[in-house]
Design an enzyme around this catalytic site. Structure first.
Site, PDB file in Angstrom:
ATOM      1  N   HIS A 140       0.836  -1.205   0.000  1.00  0.00           N
ATOM      2  CA  HIS A 140       0.000   0.000   0.000  1.00  0.00           C
ATOM      3  C   HIS A 140       0.870   1.255   0.000  1.00  0.00           C
ATOM      4  CE1 HIS A 140      -3.471   2.561   1.268  1.00  0.00           C
ATOM      5  NE2 HIS A 140      -2.498   3.246   1.836  1.00  0.00           N
ATOM      6  N   GLU A 141       1.879   1.287   0.864  1.00  0.00           N
ATOM      7  CA  GLU A 141       2.742   2.464   0.946  1.00  0.00           C
ATOM      8  C   GLU A 141       3.580   2.633  -0.311  1.00  0.00           C
ATOM      9  OE1 GLU A 141       2.430   4.794   3.263  1.00  0.00           O
ATOM     10  OE2 GLU A 141       0.783   3.537   3.956  1.00  0.00           O
TER      11      GLU A 141
ATOM     12  N   HIS B 189       1.519   4.352  -2.996  1.00  0.00           N
ATOM     13  CA  HIS B 189       1.443   5.816  -2.904  1.00  0.00           C
ATOM     14  C   HIS B 189       2.626   6.451  -3.627  1.00  0.00           C
ATOM     15  CE1 HIS B 189      -2.045   6.602  -0.474  1.00  0.00           C
ATOM     16  NE2 HIS B 189      -1.618   5.914   0.567  1.00  0.00           N
TER      17      HIS B 189
ATOM     18  N   GLU C 194      -6.325   6.742  -1.547  1.00  0.00           N
ATOM     19  CA  GLU C 194      -6.244   5.608  -0.629  1.00  0.00           C
ATOM     20  C   GLU C 194      -6.776   4.334  -1.284  1.00  0.00           C
ATOM     21  OE1 GLU C 194      -4.830   5.290   2.308  1.00  0.00           O
ATOM     22  OE2 GLU C 194      -4.121   7.339   2.122  1.00  0.00           O
TER      23      GLU C 194
END
Length: 303
Positions: A173-174, A177, A230
């Site tokens: 997920h990070e 980004h 997100e």
């Protein structure tokens, strides 16, 4: 021994620098005409956006074209400097966990499995100097800065009792980004607003968004992403982790743990201040798990 293990990218063909306008060149300055031309092209197909890989199993839109207003090289350099300062501060306080610690090695192992699956989402990632650090802190937090600089706090691993699969979901997920350049987009928006000019005016040579944003590197760890960002990171991270052989069902379990932690005690849950949990987030992940289940199974068979 270095306190942070760097994860070197594979050798790749050299290429020219990519400018915010989408063209590749070797440091040539743009004329006013070129800036106007970029403005006219911003909404069209001639300005390249980070394309979704043709084989992608999750459905996400193209990365925002607004990010082209901030030079990627400048933002990555600012991120590198801020990350180095953070690591130095942690080390001076005795909070930087040693590279040979089992928990740090665990993060390195997971990162090395995920990184090869990031390149299709952003070609720049091939040349990033990836690095992973573990910081001793009760905060429930983790991040990946532009340029592939990753940090986990011990609190997120210990308080949530994360499995390897769940760590992979957080890390994916990070990474997403950074790959989708959400910080670059957000800084472009914030900078234009702070300067009191329109994005179009900057492209016409009437503003200085790019240079102003490059000076805001210190804001990188405090940026708040939109709900769309997100969701984008959830799905891209889910696919990256599944391709690396981590169970996509862990994404659902992870956010259920986050939700439970919020309900019991939100103190120290820094991750949730910028990554709010909720039923819809969990439902969206549940809807997308089947689309990447085959990738996970194939990766497991090839191990």
């Amino acid at each position: 021994m270095s306190p942070v293990e760097s994860l070197p990218p594979p050798v790749s063909d050299s290429c020219a620098t990519t400018c915010w306008c989408g063209s590749a060149h070797a440091g040539a300055r743009h004329s006013l005409w070129q800036a106007r031309r970029a403005f006219l092209q911003l909404g069209g197909s001639t300005v390249a956006a980070a394309a979704v890989p043709a084989w992608a199993q999750v459905q996400v839109g193209e990365a925002s074209r607004l990010r082209h207003l901030v030079p990627a090289e400048d933002l990555e350099q600012a991120a590198n400097q801020q990350y180095a300062q953070l690591i130095q501060q942690a080390q001076s306080k005795g909070a930087l966990v040693a590279p040979n610690d089992p928990q740090t090695q665990r993060l390195h192992r997971i990162a090395k499995a995920l990184i090869p699956h990031t390149y299709a989402w952003n070609e720049r990632a091939r040349n990033w100097q990836w690095a992973v650090a573990l910081i001793r802190s009760d905060d429930v937090n983790a991040f990946c800065m532009p340029g592939g600089k990753i940090a986990f706090f011990t609190g997120i691993i210990q308080k949530l009792q994360l499995t390897d699969d769940e760590i992979a979901m957080v890390m994916g997920h990070e990474m997403a980004h950074a790959l989708r350049e959400h910080s670059r987009e957000q800084l472009a928006k914030n900078s234009a607003t702070s300067l009191g000019i329109s994005l179009g005016a900057q492209l016409l040579g009437l503003g200085d968004v790019g240079n102003y944003a490059a000076r805001l590197g210190g804001q990188l760890l405090s940026l708040r992403f939109s709900r769309n960002d997100e969701s984008d990171a959830d799905l891209v991270g889910l696919e990256i982790a599944a391709r690396a052989g981590y169970n996509p069902q862990a994404a659902v379990a992870l956010w259920e743990k986050m939700g439970n932690a919020t309900g019991n005690n939100a103190n120290g849950l820094s991750f949730l201040s910028t990554h709010p949990s909720g039923p819809e987030r969990i439902r969206e992940l549940q809807r997308n798990v089947p689309s990447v289940q085959g990738l996970y199974q194939a990766a497991r068979r090839s191990r």
